[in-house]
Design a protein around this motif. Sequence first.
Motif, PDB file in Angstrom:
ATOM      1  N   LEU A 167      50.989  44.121  34.356  1.00 26.10           N
ATOM      2  CA  LEU A 167      49.629  43.909  34.843  1.00 26.10           C
ATOM      3  C   LEU A 167      49.646  43.500  36.315  1.00 26.10           C
ATOM      4  N   THR A 168      50.582  42.646  36.664  1.00 25.31           N
ATOM      5  CA  THR A 168      50.705  42.207  38.059  1.00 25.31           C
ATOM      6  C   THR A 168      51.137  43.359  38.953  1.00 25.31           C
ATOM      7  N   ALA A 169      52.097  44.158  38.492  1.00 22.87           N
ATOM      8  CA  ALA A 169      52.550  45.308  39.274  1.00 22.87           C
ATOM      9  C   ALA A 169      51.421  46.304  39.509  1.00 22.87           C
ATOM     10  N   ALA A 170      50.560  46.482  38.490  1.00 17.92           N
ATOM     11  CA  ALA A 170      49.419  47.393  38.638  1.00 17.92           C
ATOM     12  C   ALA A 170      48.399  46.858  39.627  1.00 17.92           C
ATOM     13  N   SER A 171      48.367  45.526  39.810  1.00 17.06           N
ATOM     14  CA  SER A 171      47.473  44.950  40.808  1.00 17.06           C
ATOM     15  C   SER A 171      48.053  45.083  42.208  1.00 17.06           C
ATOM     16  N   SER A 176      45.387  55.104  42.871  1.00 13.89           N
ATOM     17  CA  SER A 176      44.396  55.417  43.898  1.00 13.89           C
ATOM     18  C   SER A 176      44.100  56.907  44.004  1.00 13.89           C
ATOM     19  N   ASP A 177      45.143  57.728  43.926  1.00  7.74           N
ATOM     20  CA  ASP A 177      45.003  59.180  44.130  1.00  7.74           C
ATOM     21  C   ASP A 177      45.569  59.901  42.916  1.00  7.74           C
ATOM     22  N   PRO A 178      44.766  60.723  42.228  1.00  3.19           N
ATOM     23  CA  PRO A 178      45.294  61.451  41.060  1.00  3.19           C
ATOM     24  C   PRO A 178      46.547  62.266  41.378  1.00  3.19           C
ATOM     25  N   LYS A 179      46.653  62.765  42.593  1.00  4.14           N
ATOM     26  CA  LYS A 179      47.823  63.557  42.963  1.00  4.14           C
ATOM     27  C   LYS A 179      49.080  62.704  43.068  1.00  4.14           C
ATOM     28  N   ALA A 180      48.885  61.397  43.299  1.00  6.37           N
ATOM     29  CA  ALA A 180      50.035  60.505  43.457  1.00  6.37           C
ATOM     30  C   ALA A 180      50.247  59.640  42.221  1.00  6.37           C
ATOM     31  N   ARG A 181      49.637  60.017  41.101  1.00  6.27           N
ATOM     32  CA  ARG A 181      49.679  59.153  39.927  1.00  6.27           C
ATOM     33  C   ARG A 181      51.108  58.957  39.405  1.00  6.27           C
ATOM     34  N   TYR A 182      51.923  59.992  39.447  1.00  4.80           N
ATOM     35  CA  TYR A 182      53.302  59.844  38.988  1.00  4.80           C
ATOM     36  C   TYR A 182      54.056  58.849  39.862  1.00  4.80           C
ATOM     37  N   PHE A 183      53.942  59.011  41.164  1.00  2.06           N
ATOM     38  CA  PHE A 183      54.663  58.131  42.090  1.00  2.06           C
ATOM     39  C   PHE A 183      54.181  56.692  41.965  1.00  2.06           C
ATOM     40  N   GLU A 184      52.870  56.510  41.877  1.00  2.00           N
ATOM     41  CA  GLU A 184      52.322  55.158  41.753  1.00  2.00           C
ATOM     42  C   GLU A 184      52.705  54.537  40.415  1.00  2.00           C
ATOM     43  N   GLY A 185      52.680  55.363  39.334  1.00  2.00           N
ATOM     44  CA  GLY A 185      53.055  54.852  38.016  1.00  2.00           C
ATOM     45  C   GLY A 185      54.510  54.422  37.959  1.00  2.00           C
ATOM     46  N   ALA A 187      56.314  53.558  40.539  1.00  2.00           N
ATOM     47  CA  ALA A 187      56.442  52.394  41.421  1.00  2.00           C
ATOM     48  C   ALA A 187      56.029  51.124  40.672  1.00  2.00           C
ATOM     49  N   GLN A 188      54.966  51.213  39.864  1.00  2.00           N
ATOM     50  CA  GLN A 188      54.539  50.060  39.064  1.00  2.00           C
ATOM     51  C   GLN A 188      55.638  49.635  38.095  1.00  2.00           C
ATOM     52  N   LYS A 189      56.258  50.602  37.428  1.00  2.00           N
ATOM     53  CA  LYS A 189      57.307  50.285  36.443  1.00  2.00           C
ATOM     54  C   LYS A 189      58.514  49.627  37.120  1.00  2.00           C
ATOM     55  N   LYS A 263      59.576  55.270  46.335  1.00  2.00           N
ATOM     56  CA  LYS A 263      59.966  54.197  47.245  1.00  2.00           C
ATOM     57  C   LYS A 263      58.940  54.032  48.358  1.00  2.00           C
ATOM     58  N   ASN A 264      58.343  55.129  48.789  1.00  2.00           N
ATOM     59  CA  ASN A 264      57.313  55.047  49.821  1.00  2.00           C
ATOM     60  C   ASN A 264      56.096  54.267  49.327  1.00  2.00           C
ATOM     61  N   GLU A 265      55.714  54.467  48.041  1.00  2.00           N
ATOM     62  CA  GLU A 265      54.587  53.709  47.474  1.00  2.00           C
ATOM     63  C   GLU A 265      54.901  52.215  47.450  1.00  2.00           C
ATOM     64  N   ILE A 266      56.118  51.863  47.065  1.00  2.00           N
ATOM     65  CA  ILE A 266      56.510  50.450  47.025  1.00  2.00           C
ATOM     66  C   ILE A 266      56.536  49.866  48.435  1.00  2.00           C
TER      67      ILE A 266
END
Length: 572
Positions: A167-171, A176-185, A187-189, A263-266
Motif C-alpha cells: 500500500l505504501t509503495a503504491a502511494s 498514472s499512465d495505462p501504457k506504463a502500467r507494467y513498469f509502474e506495477g 516498480a511498486q513490487k 528502474k526509471n520509474e523508481i
Amino acid sequence: MCGAASFFWILLLFRHRTKRTDLMIDYQRYPQGSADKANTAMLREAGLFVPEGAYIGDDPASGRPCYAGGQAALYCSGGARSLKGSVVLPWMIDGCIGDHNGPHHIINLDLKLQDSVIAALQVHHGRHHYFYNPRGGHAGRGIPSHRMNPLGHLKPGMAALAAFCLLTAASIIPFSDPKARYFEGMAQKIVAAFLVTYVRLYGEVTFPGLAAKLSGLGTTSDEALSFEYEISRQPEPAIHEIATFLQEMRKSSSDTGGFAGIKNEISRAFNFMMDAQLAESVSPPFDFDSAMLTNPDSPPCMISIMEHLDFIDVSAPIIRALLTNVLINKRSAPLTARPQFWILNEIAHFNWPLAQDLATISAGWGIRTAYVTQSNRQLENLKSGASEVLPNSCGTQIYLGTRSVQQATLISKQLGQMSLDYFDPEKFEHARHARSRAMADLLFGSGDPVSSMLNAAHQERLAREPKKLSRALLSADEIINLPMGMAVVFMPGILPKPALLRIPPYWQTRRYAGAYMPDPFHPGKYRNTVEIATRWGQRHRDIITEPAPNHLADWPQYRDSGQWSYVKGFRP
C-alpha cells in the motif's frame, strides 16, 4: 381486550401510511417538478443549527450558522477568490470539529502555505500543532518545521506488514499512465519487497535509508548483493519472485523484463532526495510520530502539511506516503482513539490512489474527510470517474463561485425543475372576451339563459386559472451570477431540499474574532495587526508576541522558538 388490540394495530397502520404519504410527491400540484429551496424551518428540523461538526454556511433568513455533523464526507468546490477559504478556515478556527468526546485531530493539507498560518492559534482549542514545513519558517510568524518519517508506520511485528508495504509503495509510485502500467506495477513490487526486507533487518525504515538501498539496483556492489540475498530469504513467495527477477536482471546483458523502464520509474519517484530541504525533512531525528494520534490519552493535534504547489511534482511521493502513514496507523488503532478530520484542500493537484476511498470507507475507521477543489473536473486527476463517484460519496456538497458553464449546468440539473404558476395574458384576454359574449347572449340574445350563465361562469374560471410551467430552480447563468458568498448546498437524506446559504468573510464574522492570525499573503492595511469584526464594526488589533507560558513551552508549536503570538485582547 380484542377491540383495544384491533384499535392499536389500526392506529399503527394509519401512522405507517401517513409517513409513506408524506414522502410521496403531489403530482397534481407539481406536474413539472417539485424543486424548491430549503427554508429556515427545514434547516432547524435537520439539526443544522446545532454547533457541532463542519461549518457549511449561514442561513440567509435567520443569520444562524449551519453545521454538518456526523461522519459523512464533505465536498466543497469553488473557483479562485470565491470565499472558499471562509468555508475551510472555520473548520480549523471555530472549534466545532468534534463531538461530546472532545475535539478531533485535524489533518490539514495546505498546499498554498496559507490556511495553516491563519489557523495557527490552535491553543484556543487545546490542540498541539505540528507543521510539515520543509521550506522552513513562513511569513515571519515563527511557523516551525517539524521532521516527520512518512514510513514510520511500518514495524517488524506487524501481521500485515507485506500488505502495508504494498500500500505504501503504491502511494510512492501510483499508477498514472495505462501504457506504463507494467513498469509502474513492477516498480511498486520492488519497492514493497525492499520495504519488507529493510524493516525486518533494521526495525525502522526511512526514506534516505530506502533510497540508498534502491540506488544499488542492478549493480554488483557487496552491499547490493548482500541486500538482494536478504530479499531472497523472506518467507513470502511473491518476494522470492522479486529476488529471482533481480538476479536474472543482473546476470543478463539485455534489458530483462524492461528493467530499464522499471528502474526509471523508481528513480523518478525518489527524485525528491536531490532536494536537500526535502531530504532533511524526512531524516532523523524526528519530531512527530503519527502513532501518537491513535493513543486515546493523547491531546488533540493538528497536523499541517505545508508544501507549495510549485514543488508538488517533486514532493508528492513524500506527501502521499505521509497521508498513507497516518491512514494505516488510524486503521489499526483501537476504537477508543480520538476521531480525525481530514481537510484535503487542493488534493486534485496530485494523484493519491487512496483519496477517493476515504469518502466511502474511512468513516468506519473514525476519519471524516473534506475534499476541496476548484471544480469537479479536477477530480479526474485522482482517478478516472472520480468527478462523479466522489461527490456522490459525500454527504454534503457545497458549491460556490461557480464560473464554468459545464459545472453550472450540472448543478442546475441537480437542483431540479419546479412547477411555476403562470398567468397567460393572451389566455386571459380570450377568456374575458368569451365571458363578455356569454353575458351579451344572456342579456340580449335569444339563447337559453341557463346555458349562457354556465358558459359565462366557465369562462370566468378559465380567465383566473393559472398555467403550470416547468422551470429550473436556478438556471446555469443564474448560478454563475449568484452574489459573492452565496453557496448551493446539497445534503441528501438530511435536508429534504437543497439550500442557498451565505458564506460571509471569516474576518467579518464576530464569533471568529481573536481566533485567527493575519493572512500571510494579504497582511492588510497595517503591519503586525489583524482585522476582526467587533460590535462597533471592523477594527484592527495588534499581534502580541512574547515568551510562551511555562505550561505551553513544550507544545510543538512553541518548543523551538519559545515564543507565542496571539491577538491583543484575546489572550488564550
